[in-house]
Design a protein around this motif. Structure first.
Motif, short mmCIF file in Angstrom:
data_model
loop_
_atom_site.label_atom_id
_atom_site.label_comp_id
_atom_site.label_asym_id
_atom_site.label_seq_id
_atom_site.Cartn_x
_atom_site.Cartn_y
_atom_site.Cartn_z
N TYR A 148 1.47 -68.62 -26.83
CA TYR A 148 2.69 -68.18 -27.50
C TYR A 148 2.36 -67.80 -28.93
N ILE A 149 3.22 -66.95 -29.50
CA ILE A 149 3.03 -66.49 -30.87
C ILE A 149 4.23 -66.92 -31.72
N GLY A 150 3.92 -67.38 -32.93
CA GLY A 150 4.94 -67.74 -33.89
C GLY A 150 4.60 -67.18 -35.26
N VAL A 151 5.48 -67.43 -36.23
CA VAL A 151 5.24 -67.01 -37.60
C VAL A 151 5.53 -68.21 -38.51
N SER A 152 5.27 -68.04 -39.78
CA SER A 152 5.52 -69.12 -40.73
C SER A 152 6.02 -68.54 -42.04
N GLU A 153 7.15 -69.05 -42.51
CA GLU A 153 7.75 -68.63 -43.77
C GLU A 153 8.05 -67.13 -43.80
N TRP A 154 8.55 -66.60 -42.69
CA TRP A 154 9.03 -65.22 -42.66
C TRP A 154 10.52 -65.21 -42.95
N SER A 155 10.98 -64.16 -43.61
CA SER A 155 12.41 -64.01 -43.88
C SER A 155 13.14 -63.61 -42.61
N ALA A 156 14.48 -63.60 -42.69
CA ALA A 156 15.27 -63.22 -41.52
C ALA A 156 14.96 -61.79 -41.09
N ASP A 157 14.86 -60.86 -42.05
CA ASP A 157 14.55 -59.47 -41.71
C ASP A 157 13.16 -59.35 -41.10
N GLN A 158 12.21 -60.09 -41.62
CA GLN A 158 10.85 -60.04 -41.09
C GLN A 158 10.78 -60.60 -39.67
N ILE A 159 11.49 -61.69 -39.44
CA ILE A 159 11.55 -62.27 -38.09
C ILE A 159 12.17 -61.28 -37.12
N ARG A 160 13.23 -60.63 -37.55
CA ARG A 160 13.92 -59.65 -36.69
C ARG A 160 12.97 -58.49 -36.32
N ALA A 161 12.23 -57.99 -37.31
CA ALA A 161 11.31 -56.88 -37.07
C ALA A 161 10.16 -57.32 -36.16
N GLY A 162 9.60 -58.49 -36.43
CA GLY A 162 8.50 -58.99 -35.61
C GLY A 162 8.92 -59.27 -34.18
N HIS A 163 10.11 -59.83 -34.02
CA HIS A 163 10.62 -60.14 -32.69
C HIS A 163 10.81 -58.87 -31.87
#
Length: 336
Positions: A148-163
């Motif tokens: 699985y892949i996760g992120v750390s300390e990403w903003s809401a916009d960054q999470i949305r784009a990455g997702h």
């Protein structure tokens, strides 16, 4: 020990995760670190979080050695990539394809495993196209090196784009690892609602606020010997902003609430984080094995609504809530 699903995935993690930031390979001796890991296992913890940058890769090696001989399928091992490792060359950090591919191989070697359960982008990389980063993660997943892949300390916009990009590439972004505690709530306004809508969980670090929420630091008093506030290897620097008198005074106002629940202040802090249903797990660290048992007792504790309100009242305006701090605390250029 209770377990929770990580995001919308089928992966379950122990709601209290053992992490070795600062401690392994630097703050505590390897023998003590191994005893802490074994104490975590005995307490029912199955999830372990580390990163290649911790002690410049040494923490991964210490954790791998401590977990050697355990049934791999019974563990969830997390690690991360982004911060500098090695000799600080121009490609020794960031989320480029080169650094991700080389870093996952190094992490697996040090951890003594064929795969990690969760591989996380330790920060957003402003110097690498998101497409490049997510394609590299997709290839890591397809190669079986991360489940699985996760992120750390990403903003809401960054999470949305990455997702969104992960979905296009055929894999799922399941988690974000932010700092979160009673004192640091910057994710609540934007990151948590966005994550809930996307099926992304929070894997929270520093639920006890670097030990400040244990109540052991008393306003106007010398710091305890051997505490993180005395650690010249980095701990004292990280905890400095939390050691102001108004914060320490507010924390002491939590003591009657913990007493009313029949738990310690450390347990109150961890249990508070776990009240948020978007939280997949809370990461605890330890410099002594006995600290594990105390923190694990927070699993399953329910804090009544009226006491949650009293916690807010006790802490007042020392709580940090600004959602913009997530992006502000991320380097705008690669730190190598």
């Amino acid at each position: 020990m209770k377990h929770r699903y990580l995001g919308n995935s089928g992966l379950k993690v122990s709601e209290i995760c053992y992490g070795n930031w600062i401690t392994h390979g630097s703050q505590v001796e390897n023998e003590t670190a191994t005893k802490c890991v074994h104490a975590a296992l005995e307490a029912g913890i199955t999830s372990f979080d580390t990163a290649d940058v911790y002690a410049n890769t040494v923490a991964e090696s210490v954790l791998g050695a401590a977990l050697a001989g355990q049934r791999r399928e019974s563990l969830e091992i997390f690690t991360k990539v982004y911060w500098p490792t090695g000799p600080m060359g121009p490609n020794d950090c960031g989320l480029s394809r080169k650094h991700i591919m080389e870093s996952i191989n190094g992490s697996l070697r040090r951890l003594g495993t064929d795969y990690v359960d969760l591989y996380q982008a330790h920060r957003w990389d402003y110097e690498t196209p998101l497409e490049e980063t997510m394609q590299a993660f997709a290839d890591v997943v397809r190669a079986g090196k991360a489940l699985y892949i996760g992120v750390s300390e990403w903003s809401a916009d960054q999470i949305r784009a990455g997702h969104a990009m992960a979905k296009e590439l055929g894999f799922q972004l399941v988690s974000n690892q932010p700092q979160y505690s009673m004192l640091w709530r910057v994710i609540e306004e934007q990151v948590v609602p966005t994550s809930e809508g996307l099926g992304v969980s929070q894997v929270c670090w520093s639920p006890v606020a670097q030990g400040v929420l244990t109540g052991k630091y008393l306003p106007g008093q010398p710091v305890p010997d051997g505490s993180r506030a005395t650690d010249a290897n980095g701990g004292a620097n990280f905890i400095k902003r939390l050691m102001e008198t108004p914060t320490l005074e507010a924390v002491q106002r939590l003591r009657p609430i913990a007493d009313e629940l029949g738990i310690t202040m450390a347990q109150l802090a961890v249990a508070w984080v776990l009240q948020n249903q978007n939280v997949g797990c809370a990461i605890i660290g330890a410099s002594r094995p006995e600290q594990i048992a105390e923190n694990v007792a927070a699993s399953g504790v329910e804090i009544p609504t009226e006491l949650m309100a009293r916690i807010d009242e006790a802490l007042g305006d020392v709580v940090v809530r600004d959602p913009g701090l997530t992006e502000q605390n991320t380097p705008k250029s690669r730190p190598c």
